[in-house]
Design an enzyme around this catalytic site. Structure first.
Site: not given
Ligand code: KIV
Length: 283
Positions: A64-65, A103, A132, A134, A200
């Site tokens: 999600d980055s 994500d 993934k 959180e 993290e």
């Molecule tokens: O979205 C992302 O890039 C992440 C990493 C920092 C693990 O979740």
């Protein structure tokens, strides 16, 4: 260590003896048993995906980055499933060997297992091999619902940017009394069926302890040297993003300089009438 397999059957992630065609979640668990460390990178587009896949990176995360690194948002909060699905599809289409992890963005799974399942299914249909999300204990039910449905899940505990943006700034997790909280979250994620967990910004000592105790691989980002794997955002790792970077980032190249130099050279040649030449023209 698994003793019963012959060397041909041992799925190695790296090196000439590698036998894994498409890396799967179980190969990463096997790698932990062998003590083999591995690297994960983010990727959001076809070129980086195929370059990293060819470079042998076994896991690519469509994080999600992308909120910051693709869409220019200030935090990861605004990015939507609709914005991430095409990126996941592009990365999946552009790779042959790596495991592609999608994500789940903020707001797409917190309501409960049904919402998490609906979102994860969209990503799996787009080509992801795993998802993934959180959170630790607070999302254990969601993780269980996904794994019961056959969807491999990567957890993410410690500093979780989606829910901690409001607190302001990056904060190291696991100091003092918080260590037990981070450990409880990591164990909850593993017990709910996740095949790996991102740690993290967790202190190196706490990350090492979690790594020792968990049966699934830990993937560190700002979590010291003792996790089973390491992940970085590719724009940070390759020097595409400028400005102040978190302490846990190491830059392995200066891609932003290379690109900007190329753009300046192109513009100079156009302005000076040196491009295109006959070589680049049709008779
Ligand atoms: O979205 C992302 O890039 C992440 C990493 C920092 C693990 O979740």
């Amino acid at each position: 260590m698994s003793q019963s397999k012959s060397p041909d059957e041992i799925p190695s992630l790296y090196g000439p003896g590698k036998t894994v065609k498409r890396v799967r979640a179980r190969h990463l668990v096997d790698a932990k048993e062998r003590g083999e460390k591995w690297a994960m990178l983010t990727s959001y587009d076809t070129y980086t995906a195929s370059l990293f896949d060819e470079a042998g990176i076994p896991v690519l995360l469509v994080g999600d980055s992308a909120a910051n690194n693709v869409y220019g948002y200030e935090t990861t909060v605004p990015v939507t499933v609709d914005e991430l699905v095409p990126l996941v599809a592009a990365v999946a289409r552009s790779t042959e060997r790596c495991l592609v992890v999608a994500d789940l963005p903020f707001g797409s799974y917190e309501a409960g297992p049904a919402q998490a399942l609906e979102t994860a299914v969209r990503f799996m249909k787009a080509g992801a091999h795993a998802v993934k999300l959180e959170g630790g204990r607070r999302v254990a039910e969601q993780i269980r619902a996904l794994t019961d449905a056959g969807i491999p899940v990567m957890g993410h505990v410690g500093f979780t940017p989606q829910s901690e943006h409001a607190v302001g700034g990056y904060r190291v997790q696991g100091r003092d009394a918080q260590a037990a909280e981070v450990e409880a979250d990591a164990h909850a994620v593993a017990e709910a069926g996740a095949f790996a967990v991102v740690l993290e910004m967790v202190t190196a000592a706490v990350a090492a302890e979690i790594t020792k105790r968990l049966p699934i691989p830990t993937i560190g980002i700002g979590a010291g040297p003792d996790t089973d794997a390491q992940v970085l955002v590719w724009q940070d790792m390759a020097g595409m993003r400028r400005g102040r970077l978190p302490r846990f980032v190491k830059r392995y190249a200066e891609v932003a300089d290379v690109l900007q130099d190329a753009a300046r050279a192109f513009a100079d040649e156009v302005r000076g009438g040196r491009f295109p030449t006959r070589e680049h023209s049709f008779e």
